[in-house]
Write a protein that holds these residues in place. Sequence first.
Motif, PDB file in Angstrom:
ATOM      1  N   VAL A 100      54.391  -0.785  38.859  1.00 32.02           N
ATOM      2  CA  VAL A 100      54.866  -1.013  37.495  1.00 32.02           C
ATOM      3  C   VAL A 100      54.003  -2.060  36.797  1.00 32.02           C
ATOM      4  O   VAL A 100      53.655  -1.927  35.630  1.00 32.02           O
ATOM      5  CB  VAL A 100      56.341  -1.480  37.501  1.00 32.02           C
ATOM      6  N   ALA A 101      53.632  -3.109  37.551  1.00 28.66           N
ATOM      7  CA  ALA A 101      52.959  -4.268  36.971  1.00 28.66           C
ATOM      8  C   ALA A 101      51.567  -3.934  36.473  1.00 28.66           C
ATOM      9  O   ALA A 101      50.830  -3.161  37.080  1.00 28.66           O
ATOM     10  CB  ALA A 101      52.883  -5.384  38.012  1.00 28.66           C
ATOM     11  N   SER A 102      51.210  -4.524  35.342  1.00 27.18           N
ATOM     12  CA  SER A 102      49.865  -4.409  34.808  1.00 27.18           C
ATOM     13  C   SER A 102      49.613  -5.565  33.859  1.00 27.18           C
ATOM     14  O   SER A 102      50.418  -5.812  32.953  1.00 27.18           O
ATOM     15  CB  SER A 102      49.676  -3.088  34.058  1.00 27.18           C
ATOM     16  N   THR A 103      48.519  -6.277  34.065  1.00 29.61           N
ATOM     17  CA  THR A 103      48.196  -7.400  33.179  1.00 29.61           C
ATOM     18  C   THR A 103      47.702  -6.936  31.824  1.00 29.61           C
ATOM     19  O   THR A 103      47.533  -7.753  30.910  1.00 29.61           O
ATOM     20  CB  THR A 103      47.128  -8.311  33.819  1.00 29.61           C
ATOM     21  N   LEU A 104      47.482  -5.622  31.663  1.00 31.15           N
ATOM     22  CA  LEU A 104      47.029  -5.081  30.378  1.00 31.15           C
ATOM     23  C   LEU A 104      48.014  -4.062  29.807  1.00 31.15           C
ATOM     24  O   LEU A 104      47.669  -3.313  28.890  1.00 31.15           O
ATOM     25  CB  LEU A 104      45.650  -4.430  30.535  1.00 31.15           C
ATOM     26  N   GLY A 105      49.243  -4.055  30.329  1.00 29.86           N
ATOM     27  CA  GLY A 105      50.231  -3.074  29.889  1.00 29.86           C
ATOM     28  C   GLY A 105      51.109  -3.585  28.766  1.00 29.86           C
ATOM     29  O   GLY A 105      50.716  -4.452  27.977  1.00 29.86           O
ATOM     30  N   ASP A 106      52.330  -3.039  28.707  1.00 27.17           N
ATOM     31  CA  ASP A 106      53.277  -3.501  27.700  1.00 27.17           C
ATOM     32  C   ASP A 106      53.875  -4.838  28.158  1.00 27.17           C
ATOM     33  O   ASP A 106      53.608  -5.290  29.285  1.00 27.17           O
ATOM     34  CB  ASP A 106      54.359  -2.438  27.449  1.00 27.17           C
ATOM     35  N   PRO A 107      54.676  -5.516  27.309  1.00 29.82           N
ATOM     36  CA  PRO A 107      55.178  -6.841  27.685  1.00 29.82           C
ATOM     37  C   PRO A 107      55.929  -6.866  29.019  1.00 29.82           C
ATOM     38  O   PRO A 107      55.758  -7.808  29.803  1.00 29.82           O
ATOM     39  CB  PRO A 107      56.104  -7.205  26.514  1.00 29.82           C
ATOM     40  N   ASN A 108      56.757  -5.847  29.304  1.00 31.88           N
ATOM     41  CA  ASN A 108      57.464  -5.814  30.577  1.00 31.88           C
ATOM     42  C   ASN A 108      56.500  -5.720  31.750  1.00 31.88           C
ATOM     43  O   ASN A 108      56.679  -6.381  32.783  1.00 31.88           O
ATOM     44  CB  ASN A 108      58.433  -4.629  30.623  1.00 31.88           C
ATOM     45  N   GLN A 109      55.479  -4.883  31.632  1.00 35.00           N
ATOM     46  CA  GLN A 109      54.509  -4.727  32.713  1.00 35.00           C
ATOM     47  C   GLN A 109      53.709  -6.010  32.928  1.00 35.00           C
ATOM     48  O   GLN A 109      53.438  -6.405  34.061  1.00 35.00           O
ATOM     49  CB  GLN A 109      53.557  -3.576  32.381  1.00 35.00           C
ATOM     50  N   ARG A 110      53.352  -6.656  31.844  1.00 32.85           N
ATOM     51  CA  ARG A 110      52.565  -7.890  31.944  1.00 32.85           C
ATOM     52  C   ARG A 110      53.409  -8.996  32.568  1.00 32.85           C
ATOM     53  O   ARG A 110      52.939  -9.754  33.431  1.00 32.85           O
ATOM     54  CB  ARG A 110      52.057  -8.285  30.566  1.00 32.85           C
ATOM     55  N   LEU A 111      54.655  -9.124  32.122  1.00 34.86           N
ATOM     56  CA  LEU A 111      55.550 -10.129  32.694  1.00 34.86           C
ATOM     57  C   LEU A 111      55.792  -9.856  34.170  1.00 34.86           C
ATOM     58  O   LEU A 111      55.776 -10.775  35.004  1.00 34.86           O
ATOM     59  CB  LEU A 111      56.870 -10.131  31.919  1.00 34.86           C
TER      60      LEU A 111
END
Length: 432
Positions: free
Chosen positions: A65-76
């Motif tokens: 799910v996580a991504s440092t370049l995704g949407d705010p939830n993914q970045r958080l």
Amino acid sequence: MKTEISLQNPSLVKNPQTSLSGALKGCLGSLDGACIEKLLLHCASALETNDVTLAQQIMWVLNNVASTLGDPNQRLTSWFLRALISRSSRVCPTTMNLNANSALHRRPISVTELAGYVDLIPWHRFGFCASNSAIFKAIEGCQKVHILDFSITHCMQWPTLIDDLSKRLQKPPFLRISVPSWRPNVPPFLNMSIEEVGVRLANFAKSREVLFEFNVINQDSSLSSRENPSFHYDSLLSNLNPSMLNLRDDEALVINCQNWLRYLPDEQRGSANDDSWRDDFLRTIKGVNPRMIIVVDEDSDLGSSSLTSRITTCFNYLWIPFDALETFLPKDSNQRIEYEADIGHKIENIIGFEGMQRIERLECGMKLSQRMKNGGFFSVPFDEETVGEVKVLLDEQASGWGMKKEDDMLVLTWKGHNSVYATAWVPCGFDD
């Protein structure tokens, strides 16, 4: 870009749905914020019970799910995942590691970059604006002013106040600012010393024809050799006295605490009165009879001893800056990525550490207000002129930012959610 997890036993995650059925119950389709929070809590619970297998399985799902370049939830989520991995690496160091740059390594920035950092969202400028306005009113008519500054933003607050003082109807006061040599090891980090900052402030004050003096409060060398995290606080408290501060009878003293009080431990320090460093600090500054004390900080409770409680509070609070940045910066903006990394630094400390290593011990505005009242301080309401100045500041920001008054506090909000509070206080029986 995903956060990479190295798992020593890949068989643990061949069929994560079986092991995660309880954690994923009710999370159908894409994982929204509520489901991510649920997974984070299950992972924390697994770590607290040393169930490394389940923790790894949940991290496997979070990593997808996580991504440092995704949407705010993914970045958080990416930063919470880093924090959980950091914590788990100490619980079971041989089972997992983080193959990415640690959130704890943040490059020092220039003064110009620091100005851009402060201006990015009103997280700091809100407190600067409210505080400076209150200070300006409190020192009206004073010929000499001494500000004792405790903050983490390297005196970025003061050029605006100096400029305002230069424009007041009466002659600008002689302004002295004193700062401790020690600051918490938290971002933003600056690529120059506090003495160099003082020289720049002095040059700016000279350009505005404001008489100015800058002092650095050095640590007590008799305490600084102790191999104990508390020596910084003991040293600080030992220097907060009229002699060490060189207090002068003809100066109006103002004490400014901006996003700083949380870094004083709230544990009992073993002194005769069994108070915490935080309460001892407040008692000490009350004893030097300041004209005003300003306290500004983030409006959330992050001091709980319970990991799951901290995760819930932190996740439901720190989405605010991630969401705010989404409204005006592209996903791959370096400025946005670096700002979020500083928030990640905070998350890693809140989630990854315990004891004296966990220095992020934030308390909400209501609890701070009660602490101040218990310590013998009276609240000073912000007047309508100050409120107006803050409103002008927020009018320049994205439409999601707002302000409200709670008791005698001013509170910065994002989409109706509290983010930062500002308060002003005087000691009971203040002798002007």
